[in-house]
Enzyme design. Structure first.
Site, PDB file in Angstrom:
ATOM      1  CD  GLU A   1      -2.400   1.735   0.665  1.00 45.82           C
ATOM      2  OE1 GLU A   1      -2.394   2.798   0.084  1.00 45.82           O
ATOM      3  OE2 GLU A   1      -3.199   1.507  -0.031  1.00 45.82           O
TER       4      GLU A   1
ATOM      5  N   GLY B   1     -23.113   0.764  -1.203  1.00 43.70           N
ATOM      6  CA  GLY B   1     -24.026   0.056  -0.529  1.00 43.70           C
ATOM      7  C   GLY B   1     -23.740  -1.051  -1.580  1.00 43.70           C
TER       8      GLY B   1
ATOM      9  NE  ARG C   1     -17.136   4.206  -0.977  1.00 41.41           N
ATOM     10  CZ  ARG C   1     -16.740   2.459  -2.018  1.00 41.41           C
ATOM     11  NH1 ARG C   1     -15.148   2.454  -2.074  1.00 41.41           N
ATOM     12  NH2 ARG C   1     -17.534   2.303  -3.399  1.00 41.41           N
TER      13      ARG C   1
ATOM     14  NE  ARG D   1     -18.878   9.820  -4.216  1.00 41.22           N
ATOM     15  CZ  ARG D   1     -18.488   9.121  -3.874  1.00 41.22           C
ATOM     16  NH1 ARG D   1     -18.084   8.673  -3.268  1.00 41.22           N
ATOM     17  NH2 ARG D   1     -18.111   8.700  -5.165  1.00 41.22           N
TER      18      ARG D   1
ATOM     19  CG  ASP E   1     -12.475   1.664  -9.284  1.00 44.98           C
ATOM     20  OD1 ASP E   1     -13.569   0.955  -9.618  1.00 44.98           O
ATOM     21  OD2 ASP E   1     -12.877   2.783  -8.279  1.00 44.98           O
TER      22      ASP E   1
ATOM     23  CB  ALA F   1     -17.164  -1.876  -3.532  1.00 45.78           C
TER      24      ALA F   1
END
Length: 444
Positions: free
Chosen positions: A36, A49, A113, A195, A313, A326
């Protein structure tokens, strides 16, 4: 041939795609090292969702992933996704119901998330993760049966296979396609989103319990708003989309600062309910550009050598209007886990007939052949849905009957996907690929 039953897979990227892929592979006894670039795990965005197909994939990938989601999933008070006219002017807070789609008794529920990712990473062994690893390049050395990863800190690492789970602006995609390929750069969809999450008590006071405690899509010309509960009903997730005729100001950044004034101006033509929702957002906001890979589709997910592939993605970034990004990544992780598990077992045989390079290439190719069409269709359909919600789709315009038919049909193509059949397709493709690889290796 190998006798240690232990190929090692390197995963670039520690978002939902990377972590679920790691958990799936680890559950099958495959060694994993996850890299990462940040100094910790983190997710962008607020609510997420996950639809029924994603839940089925989680169960088959690693039941612990599904258990985490079920622990966090916020139930809807209605089993219907309701699509309403956001321009409705009723002072009583009523919006005209245009149509609704049945979610099932426990379908398409949401959580935050960050909460989901934070719980998932607790399942990862600490020694399989390295932070502050910014990928510079990849070298596939077929002769020495290894993939070499080079990082910005000067370190290197080897793996038998590499999964690029590094998102929209994937460095692994540059390796797979070449730095000059048009699909390396995502396209601005000319929509952006404000958002936020707001306290549920405030939402209920402003727009009522019915509008706050289940999933609503508020439609309108040039804009639309998605709302649904998260954090076990403590918060209302708000995503307010706006069509933008300008170019995105900085293609290196997905977000730019925004103000409450911009939000209110964007939705000034909407009715009282939507305006009340916008009033609940924080005074200082970020504006999120919606990018995807539709204009220049990724032509393949696997490198020419066959040891590196794209996931989630990085392979098929889509606009969020289906809410399926997702879930699609989790399906990818399941397909890859099945294929790599099977070749891991093949290579573990004392007198295995095929090389590591041939086996891994066969596995990644099987994944690509099964996943490519579905994921590319998702990109196209997600763009269409964003246009439909803003009455920009010529086939539907403002006709609720035609809009309903499109939304229901397209949604169920995603929700009803048979992940069990996907597994069988992967295994059939893998069998053919292994047979072809063995013939080729004998020829050489």
């Amino acid at each position: 041939m190998r006798s240690d039953n232990c190929i090692e897979v390197g995963i670039i990227g520690g978002g939902i795609a990377g972590v679920t892929a790691a958990l799936g592979l680890l559950s099958q006894g495959i060694r994993v090292k996850l890299y990462e670039r940040a100094n910790c795990f983190r997710e962008i965005g607020a609510g997420i969702g996950l639809s029924p197909n994603a839940e089925r994939a989680m169960l088959l990938l690693d039941p612990r992933i599904h258990a985490v989601f079920r622990k966090l999933a916020t139930p809807n008070t209605e089993n219907w996704f309701q699509y309403v006219d956001g321009l409705s002017r009723s002072q009583q807070g009523d919006e005209e119901l245009l149509f609704k789609v049945y979610l099932g008794e426990r379908g398409f529920e949401g959580c935050r998330r960050t909460d989901f990712l934070n719980e998932l990473v607790k399942l990862l062994p600490g020694d399989c993760v390295e932070f502050n690893k910014n990928l510079v390049n990849i070298t596939e050395d077929a002769a020495n049966r290894t993939v070499v990863l080079r990082f910005a800190d000067g370190s290197t690492s080897n793996a038998d296979a590499v999964l690029g789970c590094d998102g929209l602006r994937s460095r692994v995609r540059e390796h797979v396609l070449g730095v000059d390929h048009p699909a390396v750069r995502p396209s601005y969809t000319h929509k952006f989103a404000f958002r936020g999450v707001v306290p549920m008590d405030d939402a209920i006071k402003a727009i009522g319990r019915e509008k706050s405690l289940t999933r609503f899509m508020h439609l309108g010309p040039g804009c639309h708003v998605l709302t649904f509960p998260v954090s076990m009903g403590a918060l209302l997730n708000v995503v307010a989309f706006v069509t933008d005729t300008d170019d995105w100001p900085d293609t290196r950044e997905v977000t730019v600062p925004a103000t409450k004034k911009e939000v209110l101006e964007s939705f000034a033509h909407f009715g009282p309910v939507v305006k009340s929702i916008m009033d609940l957002l924080d005074d200082r906001l970020d504006k999120w550009g919606v990018f995807d890979l539709r204009e220049n589709p990724v032509p393949r997910y696997v490198s020419h050598v066959g040891r590196v592939c794209l996931v989630g993605d990085a392979a098929h970034a889509a606009a969020p209007h289906h809410g399926a990004g997702a879930g699609s990544a989790i399906e990818d992780a399941l397909a890859l886990t099945v294929a790599l598990k099977d070749v891991n077992e093949t290579l573990a045989a004392e007198k295995g007939p095929i090389s590591t390079n041939g086996a891994i290439s066969a596995a990644l190719s099987a994944y690509e052949s099964v996943r490519y069409e579905r994921t590319q269709l998702l990109i196209e359909s997600s763009r269409f849905m964003g246009e439909l919600f803003e009455w920009q789709a010529p086939a539907c315009e403002r006709d609720p009957i035609r809009c309903h038919a499109e939304v229901e049909s397209r949604s169920h193509k995603i929700w009803d996907y048979d992940v069990g059949d996907m597994i069988e397709q992967v295994r059939r493709a893998l069998k053919v690929n292994l047979s072809n690889a063995l013939v080729e290796e004998k020829r050489l």
